[in-house]
Design a protein around this motif. Structure first.
Motif, PDB file in Angstrom:
ATOM      1  N   ALA A   1      20.667  64.645  45.388  1.00  0.00           N
ATOM      2  CA  ALA A   1      19.837  65.474  45.403  1.00  0.00           C
ATOM      3  C   ALA A   1      18.369  64.901  44.945  1.00  0.00           C
ATOM      4  O   ALA A   1      17.373  65.591  45.463  1.00  0.00           O
ATOM      5  CB  ALA A   1      20.486  66.490  44.359  1.00  0.00           C
TER       6      ALA A   1
ATOM      7  N   ALA B   1      15.825  71.488  44.807  1.00  0.00           N
ATOM      8  CA  ALA B   1      17.134  71.462  45.061  1.00  0.00           C
ATOM      9  C   ALA B   1      17.720  72.039  43.823  1.00  0.00           C
ATOM     10  O   ALA B   1      16.951  71.774  42.798  1.00  0.00           O
ATOM     11  CB  ALA B   1      17.793  70.071  45.347  1.00  0.00           C
TER      12      ALA B   1
ATOM     13  N   SER C   1      19.071  74.284  48.774  1.00  0.00           N
ATOM     14  CA  SER C   1      17.558  73.591  48.646  1.00  0.00           C
ATOM     15  C   SER C   1      16.773  74.435  49.600  1.00  0.00           C
ATOM     16  O   SER C   1      17.228  75.233  50.380  1.00  0.00           O
ATOM     17  CB  SER C   1      17.974  72.402  49.362  1.00  0.00           C
ATOM     18  OG  SER C   1      18.259  72.278  50.865  1.00  0.00           O
TER      19      SER C   1
ATOM     20  N   CYS D   1      14.961  65.057  47.262  1.00  0.00           N
ATOM     21  CA  CYS D   1      13.807  65.801  46.630  1.00  0.00           C
ATOM     22  C   CYS D   1      12.410  65.136  46.760  1.00  0.00           C
ATOM     23  O   CYS D   1      11.367  65.652  46.873  1.00  0.00           O
ATOM     24  CB  CYS D   1      13.926  66.255  45.068  1.00  0.00           C
ATOM     25  SG  CYS D   1      15.142  67.733  44.855  1.00  0.00           S
TER      26      CYS D   1
END
Length: 210
Positions: free
Chosen positions: A202, A181, A172, A206
């Motif tokens: 994830a 990511a 990331s 984000c």
């Protein structure tokens, strides 16, 4: 109103029907507004950028030319202004080393073994990341990606292990106000089903919800 996600999917080797259940469980069932397209150029046509882009393919329809530098730069600016971007498996394909999208992902597909093999996703030793909270290792048949990654400017958090070797499977980075990511597993439905918690985390990371 839920957050908006633009999912780029559907090519010859990664058909949309392989990922439908995943998008439903990760996004639709959790209140996200989901839009899908085969072309990443859809991002340049929206009135307002989505909260998150998920790239499951290189994002070009058959016969569609590669993104121009200025098109890529506009996408990078969207991330700098706060949009999140999650690259999964084939979303890392077709990124050129000297392109603006590589400046965004800082990783790109290079090669993979000729046949799917048993791959294990495991936490990167010695690293801590919010995406990996409550992580459980997973194993199934997959197409293990070997990628070129800028390890100085990224935060690796996942490894993939197979009889072909050990590779970085997730990393990331932050870009201005946005977050990016990257996850390299995800070619088969079997391993995607086991990745659902990881992809949920994830996506949440984000968009600054984790």
């Amino acid at each position: 109103m839920g957050k908006r996600v633009l999912v780029i999917w559907n090519d010859l080797y990664h058909p949309a029907d392989r990922y439908g259940f995943l998008m439903d469980q990760v996004f639709t069932q959790n209140g996200w507004q989901v839009e899908t397209d085969e072309s990443i150029r859809r991002l340049l046509l929206v009135k307002e950028p989505p909260d998150l882009v998920v790239s499951l393919t290189a994002g070009r329809k058959d016969g569609e030319p590669p993104l121009k530098g200025q098109e890529q730069l506009k996408m990078v600016k969207m991330v700098e202004n706060g949009m999140g971007w999650l690259f999964i498996h084939a979303g890392l394909a077709g990124i050129e080393l000297d392109a603006h999208l590589y400046e965004l992902s800082l990783g790109r597909f290079v090669s993979h073994p000729p046949e799917p093999t048993l791959v294990t996703g495991s936490a990167m030793p010695g690293t801590v990341h919010p995406i990996m909270q409550n992580f459980t290792p997973f194993t199934d048949y997959d197409e293990q990606y070997f990628c070129q990654i800028d390890l100085i400017k990224t935060h690796p958090f996942l490894c993939t292990l197979s009889n072909h070797g050990t590779e970085i499977g997730g990393w990331s980075r932050e870009v201005g106000s946005g977050r990016v990511a990257c996850l390299t597993p995800g070619h088969t439905e079997a391993i995607l089903a086991k990745m659902i918690p990881l992809i949920e985390h994830a996506a949440a990371w984000c968009v600054h919800e984790l």
